[in-house]
Design a protein around this motif. Structure first.
Motif, short mmCIF file in Angstrom:
data_model
loop_
_atom_site.label_atom_id
_atom_site.label_comp_id
_atom_site.label_asym_id
_atom_site.label_seq_id
_atom_site.Cartn_x
_atom_site.Cartn_y
_atom_site.Cartn_z
N SER A 147 0.82 -1.23 0.00
CA SER A 147 0.00 0.00 0.00
C SER A 147 0.85 1.27 0.00
O SER A 147 0.39 2.33 -0.40
CB SER A 147 -0.93 0.01 1.21
OG SER A 147 -0.17 0.03 2.40
N MET A 148 2.12 1.13 0.43
CA MET A 148 3.00 2.30 0.46
C MET A 148 3.33 2.81 -0.95
O MET A 148 3.80 3.93 -1.11
CB MET A 148 4.31 1.97 1.17
CG MET A 148 4.15 1.46 2.57
SD MET A 148 3.80 2.76 3.73
CE MET A 148 5.40 3.51 3.81
N THR A 149 3.13 1.95 -1.96
CA THR A 149 3.52 2.36 -3.31
C THR A 149 2.39 3.13 -4.03
O THR A 149 2.54 3.48 -5.20
CB THR A 149 3.98 1.15 -4.17
OG1 THR A 149 2.89 0.21 -4.25
CG2 THR A 149 5.18 0.46 -3.55
N ALA A 169 0.72 0.74 -6.92
CA ALA A 169 0.00 -0.46 -6.45
C ALA A 169 -1.27 -0.65 -7.28
O ALA A 169 -1.63 -1.78 -7.62
CB ALA A 169 -0.34 -0.32 -4.97
N VAL A 170 -1.91 0.45 -7.60
CA VAL A 170 -3.15 0.37 -8.39
C VAL A 170 -2.83 -0.10 -9.81
O VAL A 170 -3.53 -0.96 -10.36
CB VAL A 170 -3.86 1.75 -8.42
CG1 VAL A 170 -5.15 1.66 -9.22
CG2 VAL A 170 -4.15 2.22 -7.00
N ASN A 171 -1.75 0.41 -10.39
CA ASN A 171 -1.35 -0.02 -11.73
C ASN A 171 -0.97 -1.50 -11.75
O ASN A 171 -1.33 -2.23 -12.68
CB ASN A 171 -0.18 0.82 -12.25
CG ASN A 171 -0.58 2.28 -12.43
OD1 ASN A 171 -1.77 2.60 -12.60
ND2 ASN A 171 0.39 3.18 -12.35
N THR A 189 1.34 5.12 4.95
CA THR A 189 0.78 5.17 3.60
C THR A 189 -0.26 6.29 3.51
O THR A 189 -0.97 6.56 4.47
CB THR A 189 0.15 3.83 3.22
OG1 THR A 189 -0.78 4.05 2.18
CG2 THR A 189 -0.58 3.20 4.38
N ARG A 190 -0.34 6.89 2.34
CA ARG A 190 -1.31 7.98 2.20
C ARG A 190 -2.73 7.45 1.94
O ARG A 190 -3.69 8.19 1.97
CB ARG A 190 -0.87 8.91 1.07
CG ARG A 190 0.37 9.72 1.49
CD ARG A 190 0.70 10.77 0.48
NE ARG A 190 1.30 10.19 -0.69
CZ ARG A 190 1.47 10.83 -1.84
NH1 ARG A 190 1.04 12.08 -1.96
NH2 ARG A 190 2.05 10.26 -2.86
N GLY A 191 -2.82 6.16 1.65
CA GLY A 191 -4.15 5.56 1.59
C GLY A 191 -4.75 5.42 0.20
O GLY A 191 -5.79 4.81 0.03
N GLY A 192 -4.08 6.03 -0.79
CA GLY A 192 -4.63 6.04 -2.14
C GLY A 192 -4.94 4.66 -2.69
O GLY A 192 -5.97 4.46 -3.33
N ALA A 193 -4.05 3.69 -2.40
CA ALA A 193 -4.25 2.35 -2.94
C ALA A 193 -5.51 1.72 -2.36
O ALA A 193 -6.34 1.17 -3.09
CB ALA A 193 -3.04 1.47 -2.63
N ALA A 194 -5.67 1.85 -1.05
CA ALA A 194 -6.84 1.25 -0.41
C ALA A 194 -8.13 1.82 -0.99
O ALA A 194 -9.13 1.12 -1.13
CB ALA A 194 -6.79 1.48 1.10
N LEU A 195 -8.09 3.09 -1.32
CA LEU A 195 -9.30 3.75 -1.80
C LEU A 195 -9.54 3.61 -3.29
O LEU A 195 -10.63 3.88 -3.76
CB LEU A 195 -9.27 5.23 -1.40
CG LEU A 195 -9.45 5.46 0.10
CD1 LEU A 195 -8.96 6.83 0.50
CD2 LEU A 195 -10.90 5.29 0.49
N SER A 196 -8.53 3.19 -4.06
CA SER A 196 -8.73 3.12 -5.51
C SER A 196 -8.83 1.71 -6.06
O SER A 196 -9.43 1.51 -7.11
CB SER A 196 -7.58 3.79 -6.27
OG SER A 196 -7.18 4.99 -5.71
#
Ligand code: GDP
Length: 297
Positions: free
Chosen positions: A224-226, A230-232, A255-262
């Protein structure tokens, strides 16, 4: 702690609107602008943010009236419901095959936490679900990876099936399933090879394993840190392998959380588990609603 920046920003935005007895269209617009910025800053995928904000606006402006809540609270309820939905709504359970063993294939890039998560998942299945898993070392390219899984097996006092680095991963996986059947293991968790980047050779190998062992679950382990990467990564693994779910690791980091949310929105595959630390008991079922509550305070 994960999501700190996002949580701080959303909570201060929300504070401004909570107590309002009346919420004007202008209030909603201001709030959604702040929410939008906070999400973008948390590295949430641009398109995901756009769609989410559109839905929040539509619902919050023409909102259904609930007498027990102030208009401000109602707007927040909408934001929370939409964030929950974005992360997948309900927590989805791990599969159980009609005929044992249930086969779980773990895939992911090197360093994401795949081998550790294989051990953690086995531990969780035994502790919470009373299962007896067999771990399988299919990363034949790195002797260290086999050793790592064997060490985890020792720590967990759980058997690890390996055939060294000379055997073919499809043969290893097939033989492991036969052994599991003979020895009454009800889960087989296959730790596959990882690479530093997504490449065709790796995908071919994983597709071959998939075609031969017909796993009940294919879990992609992503770091999730990536963030956006991580989404790609999730998108390309999903295109090639049609994943059944995602495990997000290192949610204990900043982590800024972007992966979890996308990830759910982009791949349409649920996040099933979250890694919350390096220890073998630090894997949790991922609950979108609880995560949304944590973010919104
Ligand atoms: P692999 O190459 O994908 O098999 O990755 P590993 O399982 O070897 O993990 C890479 C590193 O990430 C190791 O140092 C793990 O301890 C660490 N790691 C894995 N999951 C988590 C997690 O949820 N939180 C933290 N903090 N570290 C983790």
């Amino acid at each position: 702690m994960a999501f700190e920046g996002l949580a701080d920003r959303l909570q201060s935005t929300i504070k401004k609107i909570t107590g309002k007895g009346k919420v004007s269209e202008q209030d909603v617009k201001e709030m959604t602008r702040e929410v939008r910025l906070a999400l973008l800053e948390a590295d949430v995928n641009f398109k995901v943010v756009k769609d989410l904000i559109k839905r929040i606006k539509e619902r919050a402006i023409g909102q259904e009236v609930m007498e027990s809540l102030t208009p401000g609270q109602q707007v927040i309820k909408v934001v929370k419901e939409e964030l929950t939905e974005l992360m997948g709504g309900e927590n989805s359970k791990i599969a159980v095959a009609d005929r044992a063993p249930t086969v779980v294939m773990m895939v992911g890039l090197q360093g994401a936490g795949k081998t550790t998560t294989t051990g953690k998942l086995a531990n969780l299945l035994r502790k919470k679900h009373n299962r007896s898993p067999l771990l399988v070392a299919c990363d034949v390219y790195r002797p260290a990876a086999i050793k790592q899984l064997e060490t985890l097996g020792e720590q967990l006092t759980m058997p690890v099936f390996s055939m060294g680095t000379e055997a073919n991963p499809v043969d290893i996986a097939t033989k492991a399933i036969e052994k599991a059947r003979e020895e009454h293991h009800d889960y087989v968790i296959i730790d596959t090879a990882g690479r530093l980047h997504v490449d065709n050779e790796l995908m071919d190998e994983l597709q071959e394993i998939k075609a031969n062992v017909k796993p009940d679950e294919i879990f992609l382990v992503v770091d999730s840190m990536t963030g956006q990467d991580a989404v790609n990564v999730a998108e390309s693994f999903n295109e090639q392998l049609d994943l059944s779910g995602v495990v997000l690791t290192k949610l204990d980091g900043d982590t800024r959380g972007g992966a979890a949310l996308s990830i759910k929105a982009v791949t349409d595959k649920p996040i099933k588990f979250a890694g919350m630390g390096e220890k073998l008991d630090q894997l949790e079922a991922f609950h979108p609603e609880r995560m949304a509550s944590r973010i919104l305070g």
